[in-house]
Design a protein around this motif. Sequence first.
Motif, mmCIF file in Angstrom:
data_model
loop_
_atom_site.group_PDB
_atom_site.id
_atom_site.type_symbol
_atom_site.label_atom_id
_atom_site.label_comp_id
_atom_site.label_asym_id
_atom_site.label_seq_id
_atom_site.Cartn_x
_atom_site.Cartn_y
_atom_site.Cartn_z
ATOM 1 N N VAL A 86 11.352 -18.437 19.346
ATOM 2 C CA VAL A 86 11.935 -17.403 18.497
ATOM 3 C C VAL A 86 12.705 -18.060 17.359
ATOM 4 O O VAL A 86 13.445 -19.016 17.567
ATOM 5 N N TRP A 123 14.970 -14.170 11.529
ATOM 6 C CA TRP A 123 14.311 -13.783 10.286
ATOM 7 C C TRP A 123 15.190 -12.778 9.564
ATOM 8 O O TRP A 123 15.804 -11.907 10.189
ATOM 9 N N ASP A 180 13.731 -11.142 14.272
ATOM 10 C CA ASP A 180 13.258 -12.422 14.817
ATOM 11 C C ASP A 180 11.745 -12.518 14.706
ATOM 12 O O ASP A 180 11.028 -11.533 14.905
ATOM 13 N N ARG A 181 11.266 -13.721 14.421
ATOM 14 C CA ARG A 181 9.838 -14.021 14.491
ATOM 15 C C ARG A 181 9.583 -14.640 15.864
ATOM 16 O O ARG A 181 10.320 -15.515 16.303
ATOM 17 N N HIS A 182 8.528 -14.174 16.507
ATOM 18 C CA HIS A 182 8.215 -14.605 17.862
ATOM 19 C C HIS A 182 6.853 -15.282 17.915
ATOM 20 O O HIS A 182 5.915 -14.860 17.246
ATOM 21 N N ARG A 183 6.769 -16.307 18.743
ATOM 22 C CA ARG A 183 5.503 -16.946 19.123
ATOM 23 C C ARG A 183 5.507 -17.011 20.635
ATOM 24 O O ARG A 183 6.280 -17.758 21.231
ATOM 25 N N ASP A 243 5.349 -6.241 13.493
ATOM 26 C CA ASP A 243 4.071 -6.941 13.356
ATOM 27 C C ASP A 243 3.778 -7.623 14.686
ATOM 28 O O ASP A 243 4.643 -8.263 15.263
ATOM 29 N N ASP A 282 1.798 -13.569 18.090
ATOM 30 C CA ASP A 282 2.855 -13.694 17.102
ATOM 31 C C ASP A 282 3.380 -12.310 16.774
ATOM 32 O O ASP A 282 2.612 -11.354 16.706
ATOM 33 N N LEU A 286 6.956 -9.871 14.964
ATOM 34 C CA LEU A 286 8.214 -9.758 14.251
ATOM 35 C C LEU A 286 8.952 -8.551 14.815
ATOM 36 O O LEU A 286 8.393 -7.445 14.892
ATOM 37 N N THR A 287 10.172 -8.772 15.264
ATOM 38 C CA THR A 287 11.013 -7.666 15.711
ATOM 39 C C THR A 287 12.143 -7.491 14.711
ATOM 40 O O THR A 287 12.691 -8.476 14.199
#
Length: 100
Positions: A30, A33, A41-44, A76, A94, A96-97
């Motif tokens: 995480v 963002w 947050d951007r998540h992978r 996303d 992937d 985005l929250t």
Amino acid sequence: MALVTARLERALARSAADAGTMLAVERHDVVEWHSATFAGDRHRLFASATSGERLDAWLARVDTLDLAMPGHVIADLKVSACERLGDVTRFRIDGLTVAT
């Protein structure tokens, strides 16, 4: 951030289970963002599951899932990598929250 990470993992696991497949999260990276008006947050998320039609169908619609995450919106979500190794499929989601 840990709360958002856990909520996203639970929401994805619940969705997969509802579709008849069980996923195992192997790693979840995480990164915070920010835009001019939003924070999140951007998540992978790296996961695996037993290969099969149910998993394939679920992965095919990950980008359209309507997942409940109190306090956040999933802006996303997509499968960005997928590899089948016999009976196991490993994949990366992937996302985005955004905090509400």
